[in-house]
Enzyme design. Sequence first.
Site, PDB file in Angstrom:
ATOM      1  CG  ASN A  27      -7.429  -2.309  -6.317  1.00 25.25           C
ATOM      2  OD1 ASN A  27      -6.442  -2.883  -5.996  1.00 25.25           O
ATOM      3  ND2 ASN A  27      -7.597  -1.285  -5.311  1.00 25.25           N
ATOM      4  CG  ASP A  50      -2.065   0.829   1.004  1.00 25.07           C
ATOM      5  OD1 ASP A  50      -2.402   1.535   0.057  1.00 25.07           O
ATOM      6  OD2 ASP A  50      -2.779   1.191   2.142  1.00 25.07           O
TER       7      ASP A  50
END
Length: 241
Positions: free
Chosen positions: A67, A19
């Site tokens: 996503n 991340d």
Amino acid sequence: MSQIIDTNNLPKHIAITMDGNGRWAESKGKIRAFGHKNGVKAVRDTVEAAAEIGIKFLTLYAFSTENWSRPQSEINALMSLLVSAINKETKTLMNNNIKLSTIGATDSLPSKAKKELNEAIEETKGNTRMTLILALSYSGRWEILNATKNLIADGINHEKINEQIFQQYLTTKSVPDPELLIRTSGEYRISNFLLWQIAYSELYFTNRLWPDFRRQDLEKAILNYQNRERRFGKTKKQIQN
Ligand code: FPP
């Protein structure tokens, strides 16, 4: 590093939520795709380091089911990075005796990505030092629902269902649960990653943004893991005996 990794107490399986690519790029006044591009360098370094340390399974959360709701331009950038990284790095995987595999709804990936992945999976299937698992179009809830649907479709009697059987229906059926889950970028969330498998995983969070993550950061996480006492619901005394 003052402490040395104990090779007799290594996690067999490490999972990483990579991340912070977007924030890394934005902090440099660049577009998010620049962060993802530099994230590939961190992937390369981490994969190589994990294999050298002696980790047997490394799972990277590369693209979640959620996503897909990012801007199309970012999705396209991520998919073409995936294609070029696999294409370029299959040789490195071969040289390092690393097998590639995937978990997730990979059918929903663009055909070019599927083709590149299938070729690399086929080429590396005989490798034995480490398995690199890319989670692509993956989410833990998707996986658990999928397992449930398939159990029902197979007509498994509900009385017979137990953890062992359920596990056989997960995408990770031939992989041990991760002992260590790492998340970068200072976020303290699971974000739908390996929900079933992390029941007893040690969680390690670092502020390092993914594009800056390197071998020393992986080593630091492993050392931290090795200093923990894993009790699996038992008492300290029971563990010591
Ligand atoms: C999270 O950062 C990262 C991703 C969604 C993608 C990770 C992908 C790569 C590192 C490149 C391709 C992968 C492989 C395996 C070759 P973010 O965009 O959520 O960052 P932010 O939280 O700062 O916005």
